[in-house]
Motif scaffolding. Sequence first.
Motif, mmCIF file in Angstrom:
data_model
loop_
_atom_site.group_PDB
_atom_site.id
_atom_site.type_symbol
_atom_site.label_atom_id
_atom_site.label_comp_id
_atom_site.label_asym_id
_atom_site.label_seq_id
_atom_site.Cartn_x
_atom_site.Cartn_y
_atom_site.Cartn_z
ATOM 1 N N UNK A 199 0.832 -1.209 0.000
ATOM 2 C CA UNK A 199 0.000 0.000 0.000
ATOM 3 C C UNK A 199 0.865 1.258 0.000
ATOM 4 N N UNK A 200 1.957 1.204 0.738
ATOM 5 C CA UNK A 200 2.895 2.335 0.754
ATOM 6 C C UNK A 200 3.482 2.576 -0.634
ATOM 7 N N UNK A 201 3.862 1.512 -1.309
ATOM 8 C CA UNK A 201 4.422 1.649 -2.647
ATOM 9 C C UNK A 201 3.362 2.074 -3.659
ATOM 10 N N UNK A 202 2.139 1.567 -3.495
ATOM 11 C CA UNK A 202 1.064 1.908 -4.419
ATOM 12 C C UNK A 202 0.734 3.394 -4.381
ATOM 13 N N UNK A 203 1.061 4.043 -3.278
ATOM 14 C CA UNK A 203 0.814 5.479 -3.150
ATOM 15 C C UNK A 203 1.964 6.315 -3.703
ATOM 16 N N UNK A 246 3.793 17.484 -10.685
ATOM 17 C CA UNK A 246 3.170 17.804 -9.404
ATOM 18 C C UNK A 246 4.165 17.710 -8.255
ATOM 19 N N UNK A 247 5.089 16.752 -8.334
ATOM 20 C CA UNK A 247 6.089 16.608 -7.281
ATOM 21 C C UNK A 247 7.022 17.803 -7.241
ATOM 22 N N UNK A 248 7.406 18.315 -8.416
ATOM 23 C CA UNK A 248 8.271 19.494 -8.458
ATOM 24 C C UNK A 248 7.537 20.707 -7.898
ATOM 25 N N UNK A 249 6.276 20.863 -8.288
ATOM 26 C CA UNK A 249 5.479 21.987 -7.768
ATOM 27 C C UNK A 249 5.317 21.885 -6.260
ATOM 28 N N UNK A 250 5.100 20.677 -5.769
ATOM 29 C CA UNK A 250 4.943 20.459 -4.333
ATOM 30 C C UNK A 250 6.241 20.775 -3.594
ATOM 31 N N UNK A 251 7.358 20.393 -4.184
ATOM 32 C CA UNK A 251 8.651 20.676 -3.570
ATOM 33 C C UNK A 251 8.851 22.183 -3.438
ATOM 34 N N UNK A 257 4.050 15.732 -1.918
ATOM 35 C CA UNK A 257 3.412 15.401 -3.199
ATOM 36 C C UNK A 257 2.412 14.252 -3.078
ATOM 37 N N UNK A 258 1.418 14.291 -3.950
ATOM 38 C CA UNK A 258 0.464 13.202 -4.062
ATOM 39 C C UNK A 258 0.659 12.581 -5.443
ATOM 40 N N UNK A 259 0.972 11.295 -5.468
ATOM 41 C CA UNK A 259 1.242 10.606 -6.727
ATOM 42 C C UNK A 259 0.006 9.824 -7.170
ATOM 43 N N UNK A 260 -0.255 9.864 -8.458
ATOM 44 C CA UNK A 260 -1.436 9.200 -9.015
ATOM 45 C C UNK A 260 -1.081 8.118 -10.021
#
Length: 262
Positions: A199-203, A246-251, A257-260
């Motif tokens: 579940x951790x990896x799936x996120x 999104x990860x760069x913007x979050x940084x 970041x929220x990964x999809x």
Amino acid sequence: MTDSLLVDRTDAVVTLTLNRPDAMNAFDVGLKEALRDTLTQLEVDKSVRAVVLAGAGNAFCVGQDLREHAEVLASGSTELDTVRAHYNPIAQRLASLPKPVIAAVRGTAAGAGASLALLADFRIGGPKTTFLMAFANVGLAGDSGISWSLPHIVGRARALELLLLAQPVRAQQCHEYGLLTQLVEDDEQVLPAAQEFAARLAAGPTVAYAAIKRELSIGTAGSLSDALAAEAQAQAICGATSDHKNAVSSFVAKQKPVFEGR
């Protein structure tokens, strides 16, 4: 689909359970075909972002069902067609699955069962976990990818020892050798720990995870030029994903970041 393979889904995590506990989850034709075909389906299902492979009862999997195999030999056949028809496709699909695979190795993993567990990206076991490279005990060479996976994990000399002597490797030693990624204190916690890990990896950034797995497959088998070319291709793919942007913007915004997975 056969009831010898259970398929359960929680959010983006699918758990595949080898379900022949009375036979210590030994592979008969039905189970091999079900696992092969299910892995094929999961490979292209983008909504599935991590996979757990487990065994029902007190064993992970003891490999080929020798009772069924004895019937094949009694019929006069000496050709092990099942390697090409079943074990090779299962091994290839398991190793190349474009999402993380976690093996919940509770109890014994022997023969092809050990081989397939070693093709998972991560392996979680408990106090009673045992690996047995059992092929030589029945006069066979290794299969299901073990000649590739085992030396990658433990080195050629140790792999030769484990395959030729074909003796059980207990939990603590499995952990020390790298056959287990994580060793939990209670066998009852093996599957929950594996599912929590999945579940951790799936996120996470699963497109990047798939690219990393492919990079490592090429990098460990090829030249530096092969590795650099694979990395360039991977970064072109990952750099165009929403996850990366999104990860760069979050940084920059100092946010998590929220990964999809896209």
